[in-house]
Design a protein around this motif. Structure first.
Motif, PDB file in Angstrom:
ATOM      1  N   ASP A 163      11.835 -15.251 -40.702  1.00 27.18           N
ATOM      2  CA  ASP A 163      11.727 -16.271 -41.747  1.00 27.18           C
ATOM      3  C   ASP A 163      11.999 -15.680 -43.125  1.00 27.18           C
ATOM      4  O   ASP A 163      12.663 -16.299 -43.967  1.00 27.18           O
ATOM      5  CB  ASP A 163      10.359 -16.954 -41.705  1.00 27.18           C
ATOM      6  N   ILE A 164      11.503 -14.464 -43.365  1.00 27.08           N
ATOM      7  CA  ILE A 164      11.738 -13.794 -44.657  1.00 27.08           C
ATOM      8  C   ILE A 164      13.212 -13.458 -44.818  1.00 27.08           C
ATOM      9  O   ILE A 164      13.803 -13.628 -45.899  1.00 27.08           O
ATOM     10  CB  ILE A 164      10.872 -12.525 -44.764  1.00 27.08           C
ATOM     11  N   LEU A 165      13.842 -12.991 -43.746  1.00 24.90           N
ATOM     12  CA  LEU A 165      15.267 -12.640 -43.794  1.00 24.90           C
ATOM     13  C   LEU A 165      16.126 -13.868 -44.072  1.00 24.90           C
ATOM     14  O   LEU A 165      17.106 -13.795 -44.824  1.00 24.90           O
ATOM     15  CB  LEU A 165      15.686 -11.977 -42.476  1.00 24.90           C
ATOM     16  N   TYR A 166      15.784 -15.008 -43.476  1.00 21.25           N
ATOM     17  CA  TYR A 166      16.506 -16.251 -43.768  1.00 21.25           C
ATOM     18  C   TYR A 166      16.404 -16.601 -45.251  1.00 21.25           C
ATOM     19  O   TYR A 166      17.393 -16.977 -45.887  1.00 21.25           O
ATOM     20  CB  TYR A 166      15.944 -17.418 -42.948  1.00 21.25           C
ATOM     21  N   ASP A 167      15.188 -16.500 -45.775  1.00 20.00           N
ATOM     22  CA  ASP A 167      14.992 -16.839 -47.192  1.00 20.00           C
ATOM     23  C   ASP A 167      15.817 -15.929 -48.097  1.00 20.00           C
ATOM     24  O   ASP A 167      16.412 -16.380 -49.082  1.00 20.00           O
ATOM     25  CB  ASP A 167      13.505 -16.739 -47.549  1.00 20.00           C
ATOM     26  N   GLU A 168      15.846 -14.633 -47.782  1.00 18.63           N
ATOM     27  CA  GLU A 168      16.637 -13.690 -48.576  1.00 18.63           C
ATOM     28  C   GLU A 168      18.120 -14.030 -48.517  1.00 18.63           C
ATOM     29  O   GLU A 168      18.821 -14.014 -49.536  1.00 18.63           O
ATOM     30  CB  GLU A 168      16.407 -12.267 -48.074  1.00 18.63           C
ATOM     31  N   LEU A 169      18.600 -14.343 -47.324  1.00 24.22           N
ATOM     32  CA  LEU A 169      20.016 -14.662 -47.172  1.00 24.22           C
ATOM     33  C   LEU A 169      20.370 -15.943 -47.911  1.00 24.22           C
ATOM     34  O   LEU A 169      21.400 -16.024 -48.594  1.00 24.22           O
ATOM     35  CB  LEU A 169      20.366 -14.805 -45.687  1.00 24.22           C
ATOM     36  N   TYR A 170      19.509 -16.942 -47.785  1.00 20.16           N
ATOM     37  CA  TYR A 170      19.806 -18.216 -48.438  1.00 20.16           C
ATOM     38  C   TYR A 170      19.832 -18.060 -49.953  1.00 20.16           C
ATOM     39  O   TYR A 170      20.672 -18.628 -50.641  1.00 20.16           O
ATOM     40  CB  TYR A 170      18.782 -19.267 -48.021  1.00 20.16           C
ATOM     41  N   GLY A 171      18.910 -17.240 -50.474  1.00 19.73           N
ATOM     42  CA  GLY A 171      18.933 -16.962 -51.906  1.00 19.73           C
ATOM     43  C   GLY A 171      20.215 -16.277 -52.324  1.00 19.73           C
ATOM     44  O   GLY A 171      20.773 -16.563 -53.394  1.00 19.73           O
ATOM     45  N   SER A 172      20.726 -15.383 -51.467  1.00 23.33           N
ATOM     46  CA  SER A 172      21.982 -14.690 -51.770  1.00 23.33           C
ATOM     47  C   SER A 172      23.175 -15.641 -51.713  1.00 23.33           C
ATOM     48  O   SER A 172      24.160 -15.458 -52.438  1.00 23.33           O
ATOM     49  CB  SER A 172      22.194 -13.541 -50.776  1.00 23.33           C
ATOM     50  N   ALA A 173      23.103 -16.646 -50.837  1.00 26.05           N
ATOM     51  CA  ALA A 173      24.208 -17.600 -50.696  1.00 26.05           C
ATOM     52  C   ALA A 173      24.275 -18.594 -51.858  1.00 26.05           C
ATOM     53  O   ALA A 173      25.291 -19.258 -52.059  1.00 26.05           O
ATOM     54  CB  ALA A 173      24.067 -18.366 -49.377  1.00 26.05           C
ATOM     55  N   TRP A 174      23.181 -18.675 -52.616  1.00 23.41           N
ATOM     56  CA  TRP A 174      23.153 -19.568 -53.790  1.00 23.41           C
ATOM     57  C   TRP A 174      23.577 -18.770 -55.013  1.00 23.41           C
ATOM     58  O   TRP A 174      22.763 -18.222 -55.735  1.00 23.41           O
ATOM     59  CB  TRP A 174      21.744 -20.140 -53.954  1.00 23.41           C
TER      60      TRP A 174
END
Length: 381
Positions: A163-174
Motif C-alpha cells: 500500500d505504501i509503495l502504491y502511494d509513492e508511485l502514484y505521487g510520482s506519477a502526478w
C-alpha cells in the motif's frame, strides 16, 4: 473491423467490450477489471494501449511487482502483441522496415517514434518513476492479484508494504501539480479473481463486505457487474471509482471454483467488525494488538483505522533493530530471536483456537504473511 483494427472472427466483440470500458477511464480515478480466466483481458488491454500510443500523446506506466516479473512476464508478451498489432490487426499493415524504425520494445518499456511512451516500472522500486516522468502518467497493472499457485514464481504474493509503495508511485506519477485544471493520473488494475485483498481494492472493501452474498448471486445470473464508489484523490477532491466484474462460466460448479475465493465471507477469513469495547495491549509494526473486554478474545487492527484511538503510553513491540530505531515511543521493547519465535507460536495457537482475529484486511495480510510466515520460514523481517 473495430476502430480501424481488424480481428479474427469472434474477437472484435470482446475487444470492443474492453476498449469501451477503458475509454470511460476519464470518468474514474480508479478502474479495476476482474474477470474469469481466458477472457483475453490482458491481450485486449495491451492492444488498447498501443492504440492510445499511436493516436494520442499519452505516456503510460506498465506496472509489475519486481524486475523478474517485468523481464519474464512483460517484455516478450509485449513484443508479440506489437507484432500482431502492426502486422495483423492494423488496417494499414506495417512494412517490417517501417516497424523497426517506429517501434522498439526494450527492458525499460516501449518506444514509439524514438520516444518512450510506455514505461515498465517495478512496484518494489517505485521511487524510480520520479526520474522517468515529466507529466501526469496513468498507471496500468496487469495480474494485479497474485496467483498463489501460478507458474510465475515472481508474482505469487503481495509485496511487503504494498500500500505504501502504491502511494509513492502514484505521487510520482502526478508530475503536473501546479496545474490545478490538469486531470490527475488514473489507476487501472486488471486481474483474475484469486482474492480481494489487494491494497488497490480498499475503496471497495466496505461495499463488498456488506453485499458479498448478493453480489455473487448477481454475478452468476448477470455475468457482468459494475460497482461505483467514491474515492478521495491527492487534491482532497472526491472522484468516482469503478469495479468491473465479468464472469464467463455457464456451469455453477465452474463459477464457484473460479470466484469462491473472491467472495469468501469475512468470518472464514477471521475478519471481524471493530468491537465497541476493547483495550489496546501493544503496537506491532503499525498495527495494534487488542483484547475484547467482553469475550477476552484478541484482534489486530491497522493503526491507520480512523476509528481507533491509542493511549500515548501504549507499548510498542519491535521485531527488528530498524523498528526500534524508528519508533518514537518511549515505551518500546526489542524482541530477540527467541522472543520472536515465542510470540509467533502464541499467535499460531490463538489462530488455531479461534481467539485471534483481525479487524481489517491490512492487519490480516501483514500479520499472517509479513510476520508469521517469515518467522516460520526463517526469512528476515
Amino acid at each position: 473491423m473495430t476502430n480501424n483494427l481488424i480481428f479474427p472472427e469472434g474477437y472484435a466483440e470482446i475487444y470492443q467490450k474492453f476498449s469501451d470500458l477503458l475509454d470511460e477511464l476519464v470518468n474514474y480515478l480508479t478502474l479495476i477489471i476482474i474477470t474469469s480466466r481466458g477472457t483475453g483481458k490482458s491481450h485486449n488491454v495491451k492492444v488498447k494501449i498501443l492504440e492510445w500510443i499511436t493516436k494520442t500523446d499519452r505516456e503510460l506506466i506498465w506496472l509489475r511487482r519486481n524486475f523478474d516479473n517485468i523481464r519474464k512476464s512483460s517484455l516478450e508478451p509485449w513484443r508479440k502483441i506489437l507484432d500482431k498489432y502492426c502486422f495483423e490487426y492494423s488496417e494499414n499493415k506495417y512494412k517490417r522496415k517501417d516497424f523497426e524504425e517506429i517501434w522498439e520494445a526494450i527492458t525499460r518499456g516501449i518506444k514509439y517514434k524514438k520516444v518512450m511512451r510506455l514505461h515498465f516500472i517495478e512496484l518494489y522500486k517505485s521511487e524510480d518513476a520520479r526520474e522517468l516522468l515529466d507529466k501526469n502518467t496513468d498507471i496500468f497493472m496487469d495480474e494485479a492479484i497474485p496467483n498463489p499457485k501460478g507458474k510465475d514464481k515472481t508474482n505469487l504474493k503481495y509485496l511487503d508494504d504494498e500500500d505504501i509503495l502504491y502511494d509513492e508511485l502514484y505521487g510520482s506519477a502526478w508530475r503536473e501539480r501546479p496545474n490545478l485544471k490538469k486531470r490527475l493520473p488514473r489507476k487501472i488494475f486488471v486481474a483474475n479473481p484469486y482474492d480481494r485483498f489487494g491494497p488497490f481494492m480498499k475503496p471497495f472493501n466496505s461495499y463488498l463486505n456488506k453485499n458479498l452474498k448478493e453480489l455473487k448471486e448477481r454475478l452468476w445470473k448477470e455475468k457482468l457487474i459494475r460497482i461505483e464508489v467514491e474515492e478521495e484523490n491527492l487534491r482532497g477532491e472526491t472522484e468516482k471509482s469503478l469495479l468491473f466484474l465479468f464472469a464467463t462460466e455457464h456451469k455453477r460448479e465452474l463459477f464457484d471454483k473460479e470466484w469462491n475465493n473472491f467472495f469468501l465471507p469475512n468470518e472464514k477469513l477471521g475478519i471481524i467488525d471493530l468491537p465497541n469495547n476493547y483495550e489496546i495491549l501493544y503496537k506491532l509494526q503499525g498495527f495494534y494488538y487488542c483484547r475484547q473486554l467482553r469475550t477476552g478474545k484478541y484482534f489486530f487492527v491497522s493503526e491507520g483505522n480512523n476509528k481507533l484511538s491509542a493511549p500515548r503510553w501504549t507499548e510498542e513491540i519491535c521485531l527488528t533493530n530498524e523498528d526500534f530505531r524508528r519508533s518514537e515511543r518511549k515505551n518500546k521493547r526489542l524482541l530477540d530471536n527467541q522472543g520472536l519465535k515465542e510470540l509467533v507460536r502464541e499467535y499460531l495457537e490463538d489462530l488455531d483456537s479461534n481467539i485471534l482475529r483481525f479487524a481489517d484486511f491490512e492487519s490480516r495480510q501483514h500479520v499472517l504473511f509479513n510476520v508469521i510466515d517469515k518467522v516460520k520460514l526463517n526469512v528476515n523481517l
